[in-house]
Scaffold this active site. Structure first.
Site, PDB file in Angstrom:
ATOM      1  N   THR A  95       3.160   4.607   0.898  1.00 53.22           N
ATOM      2  CA  THR A  95       2.917   5.740   1.789  1.00 53.22           C
ATOM      3  C   THR A  95       1.432   5.968   1.988  1.00 53.22           C
ATOM      4  O   THR A  95       0.959   6.185   3.102  1.00 53.22           O
ATOM      5  CB  THR A  95       3.570   7.016   1.210  1.00 53.22           C
ATOM      6  OG1 THR A  95       4.991   6.863   1.210  1.00 53.22           O
ATOM      7  CG2 THR A  95       3.205   8.243   2.035  1.00 53.22           C
TER       8      THR A  95
ATOM      9  N   GLY B  62       0.069  23.750   2.377  1.00 53.69           N
ATOM     10  CA  GLY B  62      -0.441  22.897   1.314  1.00 53.69           C
ATOM     11  C   GLY B  62      -1.436  21.893   1.854  1.00 53.69           C
ATOM     12  O   GLY B  62      -1.911  22.014   2.994  1.00 53.69           O
ATOM     13  N   VAL B  63      -1.738  20.886   1.070  1.00 52.93           N
ATOM     14  CA  VAL B  63      -2.761  19.899   1.435  1.00 52.93           C
ATOM     15  C   VAL B  63      -2.421  19.193   2.748  1.00 52.93           C
ATOM     16  O   VAL B  63      -3.245  19.138   3.667  1.00 52.93           O
ATOM     17  CB  VAL B  63      -2.931  18.867   0.304  1.00 52.93           C
ATOM     18  CG1 VAL B  63      -3.920  17.784   0.719  1.00 52.93           C
ATOM     19  CG2 VAL B  63      -3.399  19.543  -0.974  1.00 52.93           C
TER      20      VAL B  63
ATOM     21  N   GLY C 240       0.786  -1.223   0.000  1.00 49.98           N
ATOM     22  CA  GLY C 240       0.000   0.000   0.000  1.00 49.98           C
ATOM     23  C   GLY C 240       0.820   1.276   0.000  1.00 49.98           C
ATOM     24  O   GLY C 240       0.269   2.366  -0.178  1.00 49.98           O
TER      25      GLY C 240
ATOM     26  N   ARG D   3       6.633  17.071  -1.240  1.00 51.56           N
ATOM     27  CA  ARG D   3       7.317  15.790  -1.326  1.00 51.56           C
ATOM     28  C   ARG D   3       8.223  15.769  -2.557  1.00 51.56           C
ATOM     29  O   ARG D   3       8.046  16.579  -3.467  1.00 51.56           O
ATOM     30  CB  ARG D   3       6.300  14.639  -1.394  1.00 51.56           C
ATOM     31  CG  ARG D   3       5.419  14.562  -0.152  1.00 51.56           C
ATOM     32  CD  ARG D   3       4.416  13.422  -0.247  1.00 51.56           C
ATOM     33  NE  ARG D   3       5.057  12.115  -0.246  1.00 51.56           N
ATOM     34  CZ  ARG D   3       5.423  11.450   0.846  1.00 51.56           C
ATOM     35  NH1 ARG D   3       5.222  11.980   2.043  1.00 51.56           N
ATOM     36  NH2 ARG D   3       5.984  10.251   0.758  1.00 51.56           N
TER      37      ARG D   3
ATOM     38  N   HIS E 184     -33.297  15.398  -5.126  1.00 52.40           N
ATOM     39  CA  HIS E 184     -33.500  16.394  -4.068  1.00 52.40           C
ATOM     40  C   HIS E 184     -33.943  15.688  -2.795  1.00 52.40           C
ATOM     41  O   HIS E 184     -34.799  14.801  -2.843  1.00 52.40           O
ATOM     42  CB  HIS E 184     -34.581  17.397  -4.484  1.00 52.40           C
ATOM     43  CG  HIS E 184     -34.948  18.367  -3.402  1.00 52.40           C
ATOM     44  ND1 HIS E 184     -34.156  19.448  -3.081  1.00 52.40           N
ATOM     45  CD2 HIS E 184     -36.015  18.397  -2.558  1.00 52.40           C
ATOM     46  CE1 HIS E 184     -34.734  20.121  -2.089  1.00 52.40           C
ATOM     47  NE2 HIS E 184     -35.860  19.498  -1.758  1.00 52.40           N
TER      48      HIS E 184
END
Length: 464
Positions: free
Chosen positions: A41, A180-181, A39, A271, A443
């Site tokens: 990082t 950042g994120v 998997g 990164r 809706h």
């Protein structure tokens, strides 16, 4: 010595998806991964665990601020940090074991260890050398150091995102370097858990590259949630003593020097590709000036038979971009046509509210001299959003002024990370704003805000 059609180096989102697709296409496939779990990082110390903590901390926010409004009374909610970390670890375990199951199901061999390429057509893992007709580099990325600053990461007081996911306790005060994120997601987690969070950013706007209107709105909302922002500041150094940190920075506007204290400093300045130890230079694989693996339009490197995908190459460092490239390069290796539409790769920030975007920003369209129109709709006009106390934010749709073709979309609001995909699908099919406006939306749903923004590109939104 084992022989394979394809060996993929790296078991992250790009690598494991590539391996599974290769196997599905009839290729004898192996994937090299040195972690104890698959998997990469993303699943182990990135996307998945951070979303678990974001979800848990958001539930705390709901309990503290909205339960009583809805007639729910349960007394004061306490944070059991050890249990929250255990929940996060369980989520990681479920996901990584799921990838291992998929490898077995699709007959992908997991070569456990760290890989290198001693010569063309060969991959070394430990003391063993395996042959492969094709090799795919999916080695991912690692946290970048704070540029131009004296900062030593110990993953205790001065941490990367990895350390931030496993702190022994919730800090009283956290400084985040980089807006950042990663910095904003983790900063918002700890702010909700009670930490005083200060974000120090070199630029004058958060989330670089996003639509400027979204940037301003997003910063205002996060500030209301308790995050403090110091913008236009260049970090000079971080000093640690007695389990505390002192961050020294200079303001760009006047070159004045300042300091701020913290229990934990999170370095979140982006990164960089991780290619150490692969032996790329020895087999003729060239890198760019930024350390990315050079590839052509078919993800082929400068060495025949060696391909590269994901964070290791140019483009946004996003798990889903790596996955798309993984599937595409598998198709290429199998003799088919692999394709990635780089113009339709969404980006999402999983704070509350979420922020999502795809395609061009209004700033880019202005810069490129493109004639465009804007359809905008506030979530305050969306019945479902108001019912769940999430009326902040908006949907902003950008369309070509002449053809009405959708050029981009930017959403800040509830479920933005899911809502954006309606626009992604539309853009893949060359949809116009009118196509979306004429499509019936259930809706009450958050998605009605997307339709209203599309209507606003024409004769006008209904509920604005």
């Amino acid at each position: 010595m084992a022989s394979y059609d394809v060996i993929i180096i790296g078991g992250g989102p790009g690598g494991y998806v590539c391996a599974i697709r290769c196997a599905q296409l009839g290729l004898k496939t192996a994937c090299v991964e040195g972690r104890e779990t698959l998997g990469g990082t993303c699943l182990n110390v990135g996307c998945i665990p951070s979303k678990a903590l974001l979800h848990a901390s958001h539930q705390l926010h709901e309990a503290e601020h909205n339960f009583e409004k809805m007639g729910l009374s349960a007394g004061k909610v306490k944070v059991d940090w050890k249990q929250m970390l255990a929940y996060k670890d369980d989520v990681i375990g479920q996901n990584t074991k799921g990838i291992e199951f998929l490898f077995k199901k699709n007959k992908v061999d997991w070569l456990k260890g760290w890989g290198s390429i001693p010569e063309a057509g060969k991959v070394k893992v430990g003391d063993e050398i395996h042959e492969a007709k094709a090799i795919v580099i999916a080695s991912g990325s690692e946290p970048s150091p704070v540029p131009g600053a004296d900062v030593t990461v110990d993953e205790k007081v001065v941490v990367t995102s990895t350390g931030a996911l496993a702190l022994p306790k919730v800090p009283k005060r956290m400084v985040v370097i980089g807006a950042g994120v990663i910095g904003l997601e983790m900063g918002s987690v700890y702010a909700r858990l009670g930490a005083e969070v200060e974000v120090i950013e070199f630029l004058d706007a958060i989330t670089p590259g996003m639509d400027s209107e979204v940037q301003k709105t997003f910063q205002r909302i996060l500030s209301k949630q308790g995050l403090k922002f110091t913008m236009g500041a260049a970090v000079q150094k971080v000093e640690t003593k007695g389990g505390k940190a002192t961050v020294t920075y200079k303001l760009r506007k006047d070159d004045s020097e300042h300091t701020t204290e913290a229990d934990v400093v999170l370095c979140a300045t982006g990164r960089r590709p991780y290619t150490d130890g692969l032996g790329l230079e020895g087999v003729g694989v060239e890198l760019t000036e930024r350390g990315q693996v050079k590839t052509d339009d078919h993800w082929q490197t400068t060495a025949k038979g060696i391909y590269a995908i994901g964070d290791a190459i140019e483009g946004p460092m996003l798990a889903h971009k790596a996955e798309d490239e993984g599937m595409a390069v598998a198709e290429v290796i199998a003799g088919k046509h692999g394709h990635v539409n780089y113009g339709v790769i969404p980006g999402v920030i999983y704070t509350a509210p979420e922020v999502a975007s795809v395609g061009k920003t209004e700033d880019q369209l202005k810069k490129d001299g493109v004639a465009y129109k804007v359809g905008k709709f506030s979530f305050m006009g969306n019945g479902r959003a108001k019912a769940v106390f999430q009326g902040e934010g908006f949907v902003k749709l950008l369309a070509d002024k002449e053809t009405d073709r959708v050029l981009g979309c930017h959403i800040i609001g509830p479920g933005a990370g899911d809502l954006i995909h309606e626009i992604c699908v539309g853009m893949e099919f060359g949809a116009s704003a009118e196509d979306i406006a004429l499509t019936c939306h259930a809706h009450p749903t958050f998605s009605e805000a997307v339709r209203e923004a599309a209507l606003a590109c024409g004769d006008g939104a209904i509920h604005a």
